[in-house]
Scaffold this motif. Structure first.
Motif, short mmCIF file in Angstrom:
data_model
loop_
_atom_site.label_atom_id
_atom_site.label_comp_id
_atom_site.label_asym_id
_atom_site.label_seq_id
_atom_site.Cartn_x
_atom_site.Cartn_y
_atom_site.Cartn_z
N GLY A 173 0.77 -1.22 0.00
CA GLY A 173 0.00 0.00 0.00
C GLY A 173 0.81 1.27 0.00
N GLY A 174 2.12 1.17 0.08
CA GLY A 174 2.94 2.37 0.05
C GLY A 174 2.94 3.01 -1.32
N GLY A 175 3.53 4.19 -1.39
CA GLY A 175 3.61 4.89 -2.66
C GLY A 175 4.05 6.32 -2.49
N LEU A 176 3.89 7.07 -3.57
CA LEU A 176 4.25 8.49 -3.58
C LEU A 176 2.97 9.31 -3.49
N VAL A 177 2.93 10.24 -2.56
CA VAL A 177 1.74 11.07 -2.37
C VAL A 177 2.18 12.49 -2.02
N GLN A 178 1.36 13.45 -2.38
CA GLN A 178 1.66 14.83 -2.05
C GLN A 178 1.30 15.11 -0.58
N ALA A 179 1.95 16.09 -0.03
CA ALA A 179 1.64 16.51 1.34
C ALA A 179 0.16 16.83 1.46
N GLY A 180 -0.42 16.36 2.56
CA GLY A 180 -1.85 16.54 2.76
C GLY A 180 -2.69 15.38 2.27
N GLY A 181 -2.06 14.49 1.51
CA GLY A 181 -2.78 13.35 0.96
C GLY A 181 -2.90 12.20 1.94
N SER A 182 -3.44 11.10 1.43
CA SER A 182 -3.70 9.92 2.27
C SER A 182 -3.20 8.65 1.60
N ASN B 16 -3.64 9.85 7.06
CA ASN B 16 -4.21 11.07 6.49
C ASN B 16 -3.32 12.26 6.80
N SER B 17 -3.56 13.34 6.09
CA SER B 17 -2.80 14.59 6.31
C SER B 17 -1.31 14.32 6.34
N LEU B 18 -0.85 13.59 5.36
CA LEU B 18 0.55 13.19 5.34
C LEU B 18 1.47 14.39 5.18
N LYS B 19 2.64 14.27 5.81
CA LYS B 19 3.65 15.32 5.79
C LYS B 19 4.94 14.75 5.21
N PRO B 20 5.80 15.62 4.67
CA PRO B 20 7.08 15.11 4.15
C PRO B 20 7.88 14.33 5.18
N GLU B 21 7.75 14.70 6.45
CA GLU B 21 8.49 13.98 7.50
C GLU B 21 7.94 12.59 7.78
N ASP B 22 6.83 12.23 7.16
CA ASP B 22 6.32 10.87 7.27
C ASP B 22 7.01 9.92 6.27
N THR B 23 7.83 10.48 5.41
CA THR B 23 8.53 9.66 4.43
C THR B 23 9.44 8.65 5.12
N ALA B 24 9.25 7.39 4.79
CA ALA B 24 10.02 6.30 5.43
C ALA B 24 9.59 4.97 4.83
N VAL B 25 10.33 3.95 5.19
CA VAL B 25 9.87 2.58 4.93
C VAL B 25 9.04 2.16 6.15
#
Length: 127
Positions: A7-16, A83-92
């Motif tokens: 379910g991972g992937g690339l999403v813009q900030a604020g996305g889910s 939800n409300s993803l932020k760039p700092e949530d980037t990780a494995v």
């Protein structure tokens, strides 16, 4: 026990995104499940956990109010709605199974409490 995260992937900030973790075996419902994440050059950190029954959930302060963990014991599945993803949530992101059968405590954050780990799924949040 084998755990398969997806379910991972690339999403813009604020996305889910919604992560899923499928578990093998017949004892899934006896153990709490957790989600951890690891960013480059950082230690693996606790994100969320759910008790074996699903009645209790726990979150890191950094994701509280944005992420929701859930499980379906009939399907041997655990989920992480982000939800409300932020760039700092980037990780494995890794799902893991707690080693303590029918654990009723509240200490879920140490990685050493988990003895089965999935392979991880990459989440990338762009700004």
């Amino acid at each position: 026990v084998q755990l398969q995260a997806s379910g991972g992937g690339l999403v813009q900030a604020g996305g889910s995104l919604r992560l899923s973790c499928a578990a093998s075996g017949r004892t899934f419902s006896r153990y709490a499940m957790g989600w951890f994440r690891q960013a480059p050059e950082k230690e693996r950190e606790f994100v969320a956990a759910i008790s074996w029954s699903g009645s209790s959930t726990y979150y890191a302060d950094s994701v509280k109010g944005r992420f929701t963990i859930s499980r379906d014991n009939a399907k041997n599945m655990v989920y992480l709605q982000m939800n409300s993803l932020k760039p700092e949530d980037t990780a494995v992101y890794y799902c893991a199974q707690d080693s303590r059968v029918y654990y009723t405590g509240s200490n879920y954050s140490p990685p050493t409490s988990y003895n089965h780990w999935g392979q991880g799924t990459q989440v990338t949040v762009s700004s």
